[in-house]
Design a protein around this motif. Structure first.
Motif, PDB file in Angstrom:
ATOM      1  N   ALA A 126       1.832   4.485   1.816  1.00 24.91           N
ATOM      2  CA  ALA A 126       1.022   4.251   0.615  1.00 24.91           C
ATOM      3  C   ALA A 126       0.162   2.997   0.770  1.00 24.91           C
ATOM      4  CB  ALA A 126       1.926   4.122  -0.609  1.00 24.91           C
ATOM      5  N   ILE A 127       0.705   1.949   1.409  1.00 23.72           N
ATOM      6  CA  ILE A 127      -0.068   0.728   1.669  1.00 23.72           C
ATOM      7  C   ILE A 127      -1.248   1.042   2.588  1.00 23.72           C
ATOM      8  CG2 ILE A 127      -0.014  -1.538   2.805  1.00 23.72           C
ATOM      9  CD1 ILE A 127       2.891  -1.816   1.819  1.00 23.72           C
ATOM     10  N   ALA A 128      -0.961   1.810   3.662  1.00 22.97           N
ATOM     11  CA  ALA A 128      -2.031   2.194   4.586  1.00 22.97           C
ATOM     12  C   ALA A 128      -3.089   3.033   3.869  1.00 22.97           C
ATOM     13  CB  ALA A 128      -1.448   2.964   5.765  1.00 22.97           C
ATOM     14  N   GLY A 129      -2.641   3.950   3.004  1.00 19.11           N
ATOM     15  CA  GLY A 129      -3.578   4.810   2.271  1.00 19.11           C
ATOM     16  C   GLY A 129      -4.470   4.028   1.335  1.00 19.11           C
ATOM     17  N   ALA A 130      -3.950   2.896   0.804  1.00 17.45           N
ATOM     18  CA  ALA A 130      -4.743   2.076  -0.119  1.00 17.45           C
ATOM     19  C   ALA A 130      -5.913   1.399   0.569  1.00 17.45           C
ATOM     20  CB  ALA A 130      -3.849   1.045  -0.795  1.00 17.45           C
ATOM     21  N   PHE A 131      -5.856   1.360   1.924  1.00 15.35           N
ATOM     22  CA  PHE A 131      -6.929   0.701   2.669  1.00 15.35           C
ATOM     23  C   PHE A 131      -7.784   1.683   3.476  1.00 15.35           C
ATOM     24  CE2 PHE A 131      -3.985  -2.719   1.741  1.00 15.35           C
ATOM     25  CZ  PHE A 131      -4.825  -3.749   1.367  1.00 15.35           C
TER      26      PHE A 131
END
Length: 481
Positions: free
Chosen positions: A83-88
């Motif tokens: 989810a952190i990677a997807g936010a960027f």
């Protein structure tokens, strides 16, 4: 709100310049996808701890440290990490729609917090409504994109073809020599102009006289009074308009004359509004709340704001009030911000230190309490009155400090005659000022010493023009007006 739209909200906040400000403003409750809620909360905590906005690797490392020693499964860790990677991943949605949603969420959160803050006080404190209006203005401002985007950095060379600044349109006062001492021939937004003087030097009377003449010229003036009270300001305003003593304000002929004059000024667009704000209990935000009410209910907006006076005013940030010296500087900053937002300029009063009482020439070292006020105001002028001048009903207005305009050079001044009983401040003609200055040098040794004159030189001058160089310079300056 669908999950993909929530993902776009998060990308917008973490990747765009305009979106980052909402990390602090919105509530995590807007996310109902658990992993997105966690990533958003991590972003808020990161911003709080490091005072900067997170990048992908920073946020991933922050998450790793946050869960060290916590009972979290490997699978859940991977879900949050993805989810952190997807936010960027690149943001490619419509920013207008996204920001509109964030503004609504931010306003919802702010309104909720405001109601929780004021609800316990609604019954017992009448002033709570004013505080609520002030906070509500900040909530409404969240949606004012024009106000947020008004000021952008300017590249003077690269953007020269797109830069178009209008020349300053100054507002002159009725005191012509005062105008001549400024660079623009008057004052303009967002300037903060200070009139400083000793106690009972007729500072309020001078400020009211300037305000009345601005109203006569078609300007809307808002008067912030912290000492006198509404009845006193109202009566003194009427005296200034009518040129009469207080006991004559309500005479039948003056009532009729006042109504006639006010009606004529109104057709020119001039108006005067004021309110009483007890000293040490109000700030610039309280004044703005009242100005918002005037604008919303009457469409009334000021051209000029008069502050009587900021020395006994609180800064918007009450924590800054703990140090009185720093607090006064922040009050000045608050007033300048009001001017910037409302395209007004302000004229304010300030006291001088004890050593400046009965001083011939008041200078920047004489600011009461904080020398820093000299640096924070755009200009300051001193109302200088020795005991001799007060007996003769005279005062000299001299420049103390200006960011633009002339400094005091020993000869530039605006000499006025003051009639306190009739609330009148009248500028002397060059001939009158010359004669009064000569008489003052005869009567007051301190004035004679300051201006390089004296009884023997003035008497000699009356038979042949041989005043000392400093005195001659002053007289010549007055003759040039």
């Amino acid at each position: 709100m669908i999950a993909e739209f929530q993902s776009e909200l998060l990308r917008f906040m973490l990747q765009t310049k305009s979106g980052k400000r909402y990390i602090e403003l919105v509530d995590k409750a807007m996310f109902d996808v658990p992993e997105l809620k966690v990533v958003f909360e991590l972003s808020q905590n990161y911003l709080k701890e490091y005072k900067s906005y997170p990048r992908h690797t920073n946020l991933a490392e922050f998450f790793d440290k946050s869960v060290k020693g916590e009972p979290i499964s490997v699978e859940l860790f991977k879900v949050i990490d993805r989810a952190i990677a997807g936010a960027f991943t690149p943001f490619d949605s419509d920013p207008i729609q996204i920001e509109r949603e964030l503004i609504e969420q931010a306003q919802y959160k702010a309104s909720k917090m405001m109601m929780e803050k004021y609800a316990p006080r609604m019954k017992g404190e009448p002033k709570v409504f004013k505080e609520m209006l002030r906070d509500m203005r900040k909530i409404v401002d969240l949606s004012d994109k024009e106000k947020r985007d008004k000021k952008q950095p300017l590249r003077i060379i690269a953007d020269r073809d797109n830069i178009s600044f209008e020349k300053h349109q100054p507002t002159p006062t009725y005191l012509k020599q005062l105008n001549r001492m400024t660079a623009a021939g008057g004052f303009y937004p967002p300037q903060l102009i200070i009139f400083m003087g000793a106690p009972k030097s007729f500072k309020t009377g001078t400020l009211l006289s300037v305000a009345i003449e601005l109203v006569r010229d078609g300007k809307k003036v808002y008067y912030v009074d912290a000492e006198n009270g509404q009845r006193s300001i109202y009566n003194r305003f009427r005296q200034g308009v009518l040129d009469c003593e207080l006991r004559d304000v309500d005479s039948p002929e003056n009532v009729a004359l006042y109504d006639q004059m006010i009606s004529r000024w109104k057709t020119m667009g001039g108006d005067f509004a004021f309110n009483f704000y007890p000293g040490h209990s109000f700030c610039a935000d309280d004044v703005e709340a009242d100005l918002d009410t005037l604008k919303d209910e009457h469409g009334w907006e000021p051209d000029v704001i008069c502050w009587d006076y900021p020395d006994i005013q609180l800064p918007n940030d009450k924590d800054k009030a703990k140090d009185k010296r720093i607090g006064i500087q922040h009050v000045y900053f608050d007033i300048i911000r009001v001017n910037e937002r409302r395209s007004t300029f302000s004229i304010a009063l300030s006291q001088v230190g004890k050593a400046a009482v009965n001083k011939v020439i008041i200078d920047m070292k004489d600011f009461a309490e904080d020398f820093g006020k000299a640096a924070n105001a755009h200009a300051a002028f001193a109302i200088c009155r020795t005991e001799t001048e007060m007996r003769r009903g005279l005062a000299r207005i001299v420049p103390v400090v200006q960011r633009e305009g002339v400094q005091y050079n020993g000869s530039n001044m605006c000499m006025v005659r003051i009639n306190e009983a009739r609330m009148q401040v009248v500028e002397l003609s060059p001939e009158e000022a010359k004669a009064e200055l000569e008489e003052l040098m005869l009567q007051d040794a301190k004035i004679a010493k300051a201006f390089g004159g004296g009884a023997d030189k003035v008497y000699k001058k009356r038979s042949e023009p041989s005043l000392s160089i400093p005195s001659r310079k002053i007289i010549e300056n007055l003759n040039d007006q």
